[in-house]
Design a protein around this motif. Structure first.
Motif, PDB file in Angstrom:
ATOM      1  N   ALA A  91       0.839  -1.210   0.000  1.00  0.00           N
ATOM      2  CA  ALA A  91       0.000   0.000   0.000  1.00  0.00           C
ATOM      3  C   ALA A  91       0.870   1.254   0.000  1.00  0.00           C
ATOM      4  N   CYS A  92       1.962   1.231   0.762  1.00  0.00           N
ATOM      5  CA  CYS A  92       2.879   2.377   0.777  1.00  0.00           C
ATOM      6  C   CYS A  92       3.472   2.624  -0.606  1.00  0.00           C
ATOM      7  N   PHE A 141       3.070   6.024  -3.034  1.00  0.00           N
ATOM      8  CA  PHE A 141       4.186   6.784  -3.577  1.00  0.00           C
ATOM      9  C   PHE A 141       4.174   6.790  -5.109  1.00  0.00           C
ATOM     10  N   VAL A 142       3.753   5.679  -5.720  1.00  0.00           N
ATOM     11  CA  VAL A 142       3.656   5.638  -7.174  1.00  0.00           C
ATOM     12  C   VAL A 142       2.618   6.652  -7.659  1.00  0.00           C
ATOM     13  N   CYS A 143       1.474   6.691  -6.994  1.00  0.00           N
ATOM     14  CA  CYS A 143       0.438   7.658  -7.374  1.00  0.00           C
ATOM     15  C   CYS A 143       0.920   9.090  -7.183  1.00  0.00           C
ATOM     16  N   ALA A 144       1.666   9.331  -6.119  1.00  0.00           N
ATOM     17  CA  ALA A 144       2.203  10.671  -5.893  1.00  0.00           C
ATOM     18  C   ALA A 144       3.236  11.027  -6.961  1.00  0.00           C
ATOM     19  N   ASP A 193       1.754  12.239 -10.056  1.00  0.00           N
ATOM     20  CA  ASP A 193       0.948  13.450  -9.853  1.00  0.00           C
ATOM     21  C   ASP A 193      -0.548  13.158  -9.791  1.00  0.00           C
ATOM     22  N   LEU A 194      -0.901  11.934  -9.405  1.00  0.00           N
ATOM     23  CA  LEU A 194      -2.299  11.594  -9.200  1.00  0.00           C
ATOM     24  C   LEU A 194      -2.713  11.779  -7.741  1.00  0.00           C
ATOM     25  N   LEU A 195      -1.728  11.946  -6.882  1.00  0.00           N
ATOM     26  CA  LEU A 195      -1.975  12.064  -5.451  1.00  0.00           C
ATOM     27  C   LEU A 195      -1.002  13.078  -4.879  1.00  0.00           C
ATOM     28  N   GLU A 196      -1.477  13.908  -3.973  1.00  0.00           N
ATOM     29  CA  GLU A 196      -0.591  14.877  -3.344  1.00  0.00           C
ATOM     30  C   GLU A 196       0.449  14.154  -2.485  1.00  0.00           C
ATOM     31  N   TRP A 197       1.671  14.648  -2.522  1.00  0.00           N
ATOM     32  CA  TRP A 197       2.737  14.026  -1.743  1.00  0.00           C
ATOM     33  C   TRP A 197       2.424  14.076  -0.250  1.00  0.00           C
ATOM     34  N   PRO A 248      -7.836  12.081  -7.910  1.00  0.00           N
ATOM     35  CA  PRO A 248      -7.834  11.255  -9.132  1.00  0.00           C
ATOM     36  C   PRO A 248      -7.295   9.842  -8.921  1.00  0.00           C
ATOM     37  N   ALA A 249      -6.509   9.647  -7.866  1.00  0.00           N
ATOM     38  CA  ALA A 249      -5.914   8.327  -7.617  1.00  0.00           C
ATOM     39  C   ALA A 249      -6.901   7.354  -6.994  1.00  0.00           C
TER      40      ALA A 249
END
Length: 234
Positions: free
Chosen positions: A18-19, A23-26, A29-33, A88-89
Motif C-alpha cells: 500500500a505504501c 508513492f507511485v500515485c504521488a 501526480d495523481l496524489l498529493e505528496w 484522481p488516484a
C-alpha cells in the motif's frame, strides 16, 4: 504471548505494498505528496500499535488471538480515509480493498469475511457521498463513482465467499493431516510393540541393541546388557 506476531508481520508486509502504491500515485501526480506521506505515517503508527499489543500479550484475551478481524477492519477504515483524500488516484487505489481482505482469507470464516466486505462497501459509500458533497460543480463524475461502487459490490462479496471456501478447505486439510499423523503414529507403534503385552517386540529390541553397540564402539565406551526373567515369562 507473541506467537501470533508472525501473521501480523505478514500483514505488515502487505501494508508495504500500500505504501508503494501511494508513492507511485504521488510520483505520477495523481496524489498529493502530503497525502502519500500521511498515509505511510498512519500505516507505521498502526503497525507499531499492533506490535505493542502482540508483544504485551493483550491479544491473548481475545477469542481470535491473531486479531485478524481487527487488523482487516482497521485497514479498511484507513483505506477509506486515504481514498477520500486521494482525488484522481481513488479509482486505482480502490483495488487495495481486496488486498486488505486477503489477509483474512486463511484465518476467517465466510461470515466474518462477508461482514468485513460489507464494512468496506459502507466505508467506500461514505467516501463517495462525502466526495460528492464537497466537490465543486462538475468535478465529481457521478456515473464513474456509481460504476466504481457497483464493481465493489460485485467483487468484495464474491471475494468473501471464495475466501470462506478457501478457509474451509484449509481447515479440512488440516484435520486430514492430523488424522494421517495419528494413523501413522499408531502404525509405528504397532510395528515396534507387541499387541498383547504392549512391550517392545524383538525387532525393535534388536535395532536398539545395534544402535547402542555402534554408539559404544564409536565413543569407545563399555556396553552392558541386563536380562531379567520375570516370573518365567518366555
Amino acid at each position: 504471548p507473541a506467537r501470533h506476531l508472525g501473521p501480523f508481520l505478514m500483514a505488515a508486509g502487505s501494508s508495504l505494498l500500500a505504501c508503494v502504491a501511494l508513492f507511485v500515485c504521488a510520483f505520477l501526480d495523481l496524489l498529493e505528496w502530503a497525502v502519500a506521506v500521511e498515509g505511510v505515517a498512519i500505516i507505521g503508527i498502526i503497525s507499531l500499535v499492533f506490535i505493542a499489543i502482540f508483544k504485551s500479550g493483550l491479544n491473548e484475551r481475545f477469542e481470535d488471538r491473531s486479531l485478524a478481524v481487527w487488523q482487516v477492519a482497521v485497514a479498511i477504515l484507513f483505506l477509506a480515509y486515504i481514498l477520500y483524500r486521494a482525488g484522481p488516484a481513488r479509482e486505482g487505489l480502490v483495488l487495495l480493498y481486496p488486498l486488505a481482505l486477503l489477509f483474512g482469507v486463511l484465518r476467517l470464516p465466510a461470515k466474518r469475511l462477508m461482514a468485513l466486505a460489507v464494512l468496506a462497501l459502507a466505508a467506500h459509500g461514505v467516501v463517495l457521498h462525502l466526495s460528492y458533497l464537497n466537490a465543486d460543480y462538475g468535478e465529481f463524475d457521478l456515473d464513474t463513482a456509481l460504476a466504481e461502487f457497483a464493481v465493489l459490490m460485485i467483487v468484495l462479496p464474491w471475494f468473501a465467499v471464495m475466501g470462506g471456501y478457501v478457509n474451509r478447505m484449509r481447515l479440512k486439510l488440516a484435520d486430514t493431516n492430523r488424522e494421517l499423523s495419528s494413523a501413522l503414529e499408531r502404525i509405528e507403534q504397532l510395528a515396534i510393540r507387541d499387541e498383547l503385552t504392549g512391550g517392545y517386540n524383538r525387532r525393535y529390541m534388536m535395532d536398539v541393541l545395534a544402535r547402542e553397540r555402534s554408539r559404544a564402539e564409536r565413543l569407545r565406551e563399555p556396553l552392558s546388557i541386563c536380562l531379567l526373567d520375570i516370573d518365567h515369562f518366555k
